[in-house]
Design an enzyme around this catalytic site. Structure first.
Site, PDB file in Angstrom:
ATOM      1  CE1 TYR A 155      -3.052  -2.943   0.100  1.00  0.00           C
ATOM      2  CE2 TYR A 155      -4.021  -2.057   2.094  1.00  0.00           C
ATOM      3  CZ  TYR A 155      -4.009  -2.981   1.069  1.00  0.00           C
ATOM      4  OH  TYR A 155      -4.985  -3.945   1.022  1.00  0.00           O
ATOM      5  CE  LYS A 182       0.807 -17.866  -3.292  1.00  0.00           C
ATOM      6  NZ  LYS A 182       0.009 -19.095  -3.198  1.00  0.00           N
ATOM      7  CG  ASP A 240      -2.739 -20.145  -1.421  1.00  0.00           C
ATOM      8  OD1 ASP A 240      -1.945 -19.793  -0.530  1.00  0.00           O
ATOM      9  OD2 ASP A 240      -2.419 -20.931  -2.332  1.00  0.00           O
ATOM     10  CG  ASP A 295      -7.306  -4.499   3.441  1.00  0.00           C
ATOM     11  OD1 ASP A 295      -8.320  -4.451   4.141  1.00  0.00           O
ATOM     12  OD2 ASP A 295      -7.077  -3.700   2.517  1.00  0.00           O
ATOM     13  CG  ASP A 329     -12.756  -6.658   5.343  1.00  0.00           C
ATOM     14  OD1 ASP A 329     -12.461  -6.121   6.427  1.00  0.00           O
ATOM     15  OD2 ASP A 329     -13.193  -6.025   4.363  1.00  0.00           O
TER      16      ASP A 329
END
Ligand code: NAD
Length: 367
Positions: free
Chosen positions: A145, A195, A227, A251, A255
């Site tokens: 970000y 990852k 994943d 993020d 959620d």
């Protein structure tokens, strides 16, 4: 003289002002019941600040926050301001900027489901009825970000865009320490998400987390690829305790945790720096679809206040009383629209009143 605690109140846009009103009601009740001296002052942020001052984060808001001991934020954003240049929009021009300004690198997103409230969750009964209590610890001011370079260019063949995922060992180390310390206070289980089978930055992330884990031998550490992590959380949320993530993965994961606990309207969050100064805000956004209807759930805002009292003011007992009162109200069956069957529900104001009343009239010892 009683210690004075100053909170900068930033209601923001959409449902922000409505749910903030209910959190202010709780502050009033706390001052009355526990004789605390919590004082509040309101400042503009987001779309409302653009309309009034021409910028999403006015200087007086920053200086007001600097003079306070903590910040309680509603939420920002809405259709009206989406066409502005990206750096002048409420989210990028206010939220990202204020987090960076106060060096709020720690984001805490608790996601809990009481066993008896399993019906709130969209998960199957055999999973949700076990309940869960997950704390997502997200790195907040690094990674993709904020990484540079980012931009959009054009070559002979095509237009193309790029962002940069970048993490230093130092950044990973400081957020890892926070996550391990929190795990020590909880069930001593930490899952780090990355990852590392594809990304260089994730390889460093994993190596660094392993290095820091040696300092906390009592914490059981494991690593999951993003994943796999999103699947495991849905399948066995009750197996998780603390989840440590980069900005991007956090993020997404936070959620997901919000969704499985029933409604984003009941989940708080805290963004902190190393001095426990921070912004406390609902996990959700400004919910323009339900703004000004008196149906938004104020619980996320009230629990954000509770996190503020715990983390920034060290008023842990009062924070617990707020959490218990919210739980009691939910267990008694009171529901706002988002967590109701769509037929029988109470208003934002009524939910605030019931929680406030319970806090005011409760029987407490050792406060
Ligand atoms: P949102 O979280 O605002 O809404 C998603 C869904 O959740 C909507 O159906 C909404 O009605 C519901 N919801 C959210 N909070 C609720 C509450 N307290 N009670 C009941 N229902 C609730 O996300 P979105 O629709 O993607 O974004 C709307 C605006 O908010 C956008 O401008 C977005 O950029 C902004 N936003 C701001 C923040 C923030 O201020 N921290 C975070 C996310 C999104």
């Amino acid at each position: 003289m009683k210690k004075k605690y100053k909170i900068a109140i930033l209601p923001g846009d959409g449902i922000g002002p409505e749910v903030m009103k209910e959190a202010l009601k709780i502050i009033e009740v706390i001052n009355k019941r526990f004789k605390t001296n919590i004082i509040t002052k309101k400042y503009d942020i987001g779309g409302v600040a653009i309309d009034k001052h021409g910028v999403p984060l006015p200087n007086e808001t920053i200086s007001g926050c600097t003079k306070s001991n903590a910040i309680l934020l509603g939420s920002v954003g809405g259709e009206k301001w989406k066409k502005l240049p990206i750096n002048l929009q409420p989210e990028t021009g206010a939220l990202l900027k204020i987090r960076k300004h106060f060096n709020l690198f720690i984001n805490l997103r608790p996601s809990k489901l009481h066993r008896k409230l399993y019906k709130l969750s969209p998960l199957k009964k055999n999973i949700s009825s076990k309940g869960f209590d997950i704390l997502c610890v997200r790195e907040l001011i690094g990674g993709i970000y904020f990484g540079s370079p980012k931009g959009t260019k054009k070559n002979k063949e095509s237009k193309y865009s790029f962002d940069t995922e970048i993490y230093s060992e130092k950044e990973i180390t400081r957020i890892s320490h926070i996550a391990f310390k929190l795990a020590m206070k909880r069930n001593r289980k930490l899952v780090s998400v990355d990852k590392a089978n594809v990304l260089e930055s994730s390889i460093l992330w994993r190596q660094t987390v392993d290095k820091i884990s040696k300092i906390y031998p009592k914490v059981k550490v494991s690593h999951l690829y993003i994943d796999n992590a999103v699947m495991q959380i849905i399948n066995k949320p009750y197996d998780f305790d603390v989840i440590l993530c980069s900005n991007l993965f956090g993020d997404i994961i936070s959620d997901e945790c919000a969704a499985i606990s029933g409604s984003i309207g009941i989940l708080p969050s805290a963004s902190l720096n190393e001095n426990n100064f921070g912004i406390f805000e609902p996990a959700g956004g400004s919910a323009p679809d339900i703004a000004n209807k008196n149906i938004a759930n104020p619980i996320a805002q009230i629990l954000s206040l509770s996190m503020l009292l715990e983390h920034s003011f060290n008023l842990k007992n009062i924070s617990k009383i707020i959490n218990n009162s919210v739980n009691k109200v939910l267990l008694k069956g009171y529901r706002t629209f988002d967590i109701s069957d769509g037929k029988k529900y109470i208003t934002t104001k009524k939910m605030g009143d019931i929680i406030a009343n319970l806090i005011l009239k409760g029987n407490y010892e050792n406060i």
